[in-house]
Design an enzyme around this catalytic site. Structure first.
Site, short mmCIF file in Angstrom:
data_model
loop_
_atom_site.label_atom_id
_atom_site.label_comp_id
_atom_site.label_asym_id
_atom_site.label_seq_id
_atom_site.Cartn_x
_atom_site.Cartn_y
_atom_site.Cartn_z
N TYR A 118 29.70 35.03 39.68
CA TYR A 118 30.31 35.59 38.47
C TYR A 118 30.70 37.07 38.59
O TYR A 118 30.41 37.70 39.59
CB TYR A 118 29.51 35.26 37.21
N GLU A 119 31.42 37.54 37.60
CA GLU A 119 32.03 38.90 37.64
C GLU A 119 32.89 39.11 38.89
O GLU A 119 32.90 40.19 39.47
CB GLU A 119 30.94 40.00 37.59
N GLY A 120 33.63 38.07 39.26
CA GLY A 120 34.45 38.14 40.48
C GLY A 120 33.65 37.58 41.64
O GLY A 120 32.72 38.23 42.13
#
Lengths: 600, 600
Positions: free
Chosen positions: A440-442
């Site tokens: 997550y978050e890229g």
């Protein structure tokens, strides 16, 4: 049940002796950030994390969250009470601005809290986890009216914030989003669309939840240049600050996930919900990136967090479990078997974890300090230098930190043998929870592309050149210290591989950008290896100095020097192999047609 | 729901074109093992695996097993029916001796079935999975009476077998076991004790379950020299073969595990259960090792299995999911975004998986062939050669195969981004299921110690010298082929690192055995890299030959050559880094006192 004790001694060492926060006392927010404040935070937050949060970690995983028929979400038993304590103690407000009700301390101290909370209970930490980032985005881009309405209660965690980017058909490629924002007559917007994977999208910890939502206004350009950012409160806020009617946003369902069961990962439905634009139309991505950068640093910390708690439990198990004999002869002949600790392969895994977690702690704390200096350093030049460096290192902190963090959890689970696979022991949860941080978050491949595609070239490569130079200077200085010479040689060599890989990208990326893409992930790992080596040089230098000064806690500093040497021996050699892979380019990576990937 | 299609073309290629089973047609069991039989097995078993077993994989994970109040265990819906079909089709009996009701085919073909079954449904495959190993142990060591009583129904899978080693306080160190076996007047023994982690210890698939149990007789020596092996049937068997009374063995509880939920992992309580000794008292470990070696090869196959199915699903997802644009410009400008396939970092992960799974398939099939040749080759010398080689390679197949298999699953999950973390997509299950293979049947650290501590020195290093020579010969031969020259150079270099590491162990292990222990795991990985490189040389040579002969299926062979080149470029460089780590020895690994591992 697994144990957790906050790494108080180690955190003090990094803040006071390695980063030497006291030297910044003349800068805004740093005046009170000396050893006494560090002691207080480390002791009190450490206690809170191990006594209040850690005991809810395994039960939260087993119980999970429940979506009730009315769309409300009940968090696991104890989360609500624990959150009330968290809020009352002000753990989320350390580094928030005083004018909005925060404590006005440096971010680097706020990062300590993030580590302890995430280590004790990853899923719990995700509830308040995005709020400070949301606050930063609102502070930077929202109108004074919106700031006045939302910041005071968000800063004090009376309300929490969320981040709404992903939709069913788009994650990384935000240009594809379909959520619409249609202007209302009163200047607000009607938001309609579906967002997925929304962490803490709905819960029972606070009266209100402030969603930051990306959406497209009518006629906005296709692509990421047509995205706007909106504040969409769960409950409308009246002008006097009291709560009004329920907004048209609701949790449609909860995802069934591999881990972080204690956190509500929501599908969020926006049905003409009232939203308020943050900044200008079509400029939403820039505002969201303020939030995202904060989030990425937080995720890097999570990479350390699960590794740390997995390590602590593996150390305990290795001391208690007796199995087999030392290769050099029985270590405890009076017992039927020696402990796992005598076995070199077990010790190798524990040393790998020790060398990673301690350096990763120094790395993220240095990152926190850089965030502070990028805003508060005395000169424009110093601020730019710090900003360069943290921009460059954010994808490495996130990507390398979570990759190694996950691998460390897997190895610590391995120390337990068969028991590691049984949920009761808790090691499986650490692995399952740690896994999300790589995604997550890229996802980490996106971090790698951010690093090589954007950060390397920033200001003509100024940041990466500064990084090379800082590392080289540390190597040169450390070579004079016999206790650090072999580490310095290893890091210098790894830094050389990093420079060579950078040159190779420059020479081969223009003709074919896939040559850079095919090596990006390996490049991020080389930079991670160099960055942690740099941390070991800094820590080793501080340890040597303490020993030379006749420090009392001799064993602590000697262990630092041994672990530093271990790092040089066992981590730095990978840099050369990764460089060799990068330099084979993209030809064989991209050569095959899609059909060739079928095995049947 | 995840998909699975058995890799028919690839399996045929390895068996018919690389290993060329036909050349062994003059040997016992091989007469019917030509391309026609291969076709039949690959087609029919592939169909069975994808149509019957794969659809039960996710539901089995979600539903799990249930222990009923009476101690019986209910397997997930559909398992019982699927097992009946498995048994009727004779998939478990391919390589069992004809005189006991088996089909008398080579083991290498039985291994194909193991792969397909484990890939379609790991948890299901574990029910019959240990029976053939139990049969081998009974065949080798049990009395004719016991063989007569148990083998016919075990060989045909009317009854299934289990392996009972682990106890709560002992896993690897079997010298510590406490389960007691007290002689009865009739020559049988009364078995009392608790065994844990017993896969398929209780279930509803068969009328009887035959437990192979390690226990100590009164007065037996301490240590592993005092262990005996017993057959303990769940239900007593009368002399006429009919079932008698229930024996005093029962499932006390089921473990809650990270994965393989569809398999019943049992705590087994033996309360004076009647057991029958297999072979002599105190010689039980040798008999159990026959079973364990078979099991370890099976686990190596599982390492490939989850990687294969994860890879197949990642390939599918990468073709369907559209996100972002190719770095070289839009690949499909008419679409809003390109597929994941265009991104070099996604392709890198898929190529890593392709290069691993295809070579691992060749590796385990070569291992299966070696098992056959160790028994059936025409000369004593050939049998010894094959036995040497499979003894050496068993820990590598198990340890490296499952380490890389797990890593591959994690990478394939990564291709899915956030969706990879959601259970619905199935990628999490592949990761969770694959994880156990690194742990059970001897954790991979134990495999590594078996390799360096036992297998290297076997017959004065005869096996490893033969391995070096075979690999070098393949490198020399392949260098003449331009399509394989770079791979050959990479493998030759890796083989050189392996030789150097071996020499380093010889030079530094005598003075301090920890120097070997601290490098064992890395050594196992170098040997894995070399072994898979050797497989790519063999496959590449076969592909080149086919192309030169004007084969029709040109794309298939060309893909082999490209993947071979990729392997040389992206896998072999790690060998050098691992050797460098090994050569730093054990000093910094073992230097720290236990107290230094506390972080708090």
């Amino acid at each position: 049940m697994p144990v957790y004790k906050a790494p108080a001694r180690d955190t003090r060492f990094v803040l006071n002796e390695v980063l030497k926060l006291e030297q910044y006392a003349h800068l805004p927010t740093f005046a009170n950030a000396g050893p006494e404040m560090v002691d207080t935070i480390v002791e009190e937050c450490g206690k809170f994390a191990s006594e209040v949060l850690a005991p809810l970690n395994q039960s939260g995983d087993q119980q999970g969250c429940v979506r009730n028929p009315d769309g409300s979400v009940t968090t696991p038993d104890g989360f609500k009470e624990a959150f009330a304590k968290y809020r009352e103690s002000g753990w989320g407000t350390l580094a928030s601005p005083e004018e909005w009700g925060g404590q006005g301390l440096p971010h680097v101290l706020g990062f300590v809290v993030e580590e302890f909370v995430a280590t004790a209970n990853h899923a719990f930490g995700m509830y308040p986890g995005l709020t400070n980032g949301a606050v930063s985005a609102i502070l930077a881009k929202a109108s004074p009216e919106l700031q006045q309405k939302y910041l005071p209660k968000m800063v004090t965690n009376e309300w929490l914030g969320t981040m709404n980017l992903t939709e069913p058909h788009c994650g990384t490629d935000l240009g594809l989003i379909r959520t619409r924002a249609v202007p209302n007559a009163d200047g607000s917007y009607a938001i309609t669309g579906t967002k997925i994977f929304i962490s803490a999208g709905e819960h029972d910890l606070t009266e209100n939840i402030i969603h930051l939502v990306l959406a497209k206004t009518p006629g906005a350009p296709e692509s990421s240049k047509g995205i706007s950012l909106f504040i969409v409160p769960k409950v409308m806020v009246n002008d006097d600050g009291s709560l009004g009617a329920r907004n048209a946003v609701s949790c449609g369902s909860l995802e069934h996930k591999m881990g972080i069961h204690g956190n509500a990962t929501c599908v969020m439905n926006y049905d003409g919900a009232t939203g308020f634009i943050v900044g200008e139309e079509n400029k939403g991505l820039a505002a969201m990136f303020i939030m995202m950068n904060a989030a990425r640093l937080g995720v890097g910390i999570q990479g350390l967090a699960q590794a740390e708690v997995a390590y602590q439990n593996a150390v305990k198990y290795a001391q208690e479990r007796r199995q087999g004999r030392a290769l050099t002869g029985p270590a405890e002949p009076q017992e039927k078997a020696d402990t796992l600790f005598v076995h070199p392969d077990v010790r190798r895994m524990l040393m790998d974890a020790k060398a990673f977690t301690e350096a990763m702690r120094a790395f993220y704390l240095w990152g926190g300090l850089l965030v502070d200096l990028s805003h508060k350093a005395a000169t424009e030049e110093d601020r730019a230098l710090a900003d360069d460096m943290i921009s460059l290192l954010t994808p490495v902190l996130k990507g390398y930190g979570t990759d190694k963090g996950f691998d460390t959890c897997v190895n610590m689970q391995q120390v337990f043998g068969g028991h590691g696979y049984i949920e009761e022991w808790g090691m499986s949860q650490f692995v399952r929870d740690a896994r999300i941080a790589q995604i997550y978050e890229g996802a980490n491949g996106v971090q790698a592309m951010d690093l090589v595609g954007r950060k390397l070239a920033l200001n003509g490569g100024r940041a990466v050149q500064a990084f090379f130079a800082e590392v080289d200077a540390a190597c040169t200085a450390a070579k004079a210290d016999p206790a650090l010479a072999s580490l310095a040689a290893g890091v210098e060599k790894a830094n050389g591989e990093l420079k060579a890989a950078t040159m190779w990208f420059m020479a081969n990326g223009m003709t074919n950008p896939n040559n850079v893409g095919a090596g990006a992930h390996h490049y991020m790992h080389i930079m991670g290896i160099v960055a942690l080596g740099f941390m070991w040089l800094k820590m080793g230098t501080a340890a040597s100095a303490a020993l030379a000064a006749g420090a009392e806690d001799k064993a602590f500093y000697e262990a630092k020097l041994t672990t530093a040497r271990y790092y040089g021996e066992r981590f730095t050699p990978d840099a050369g192999a990764l460089r060799r892979k990068i330099e084979t380019g993209s030809n064989s990576v991209m050569a095959l047609p899609v059909e060739a990937f079928a095995t049947a």
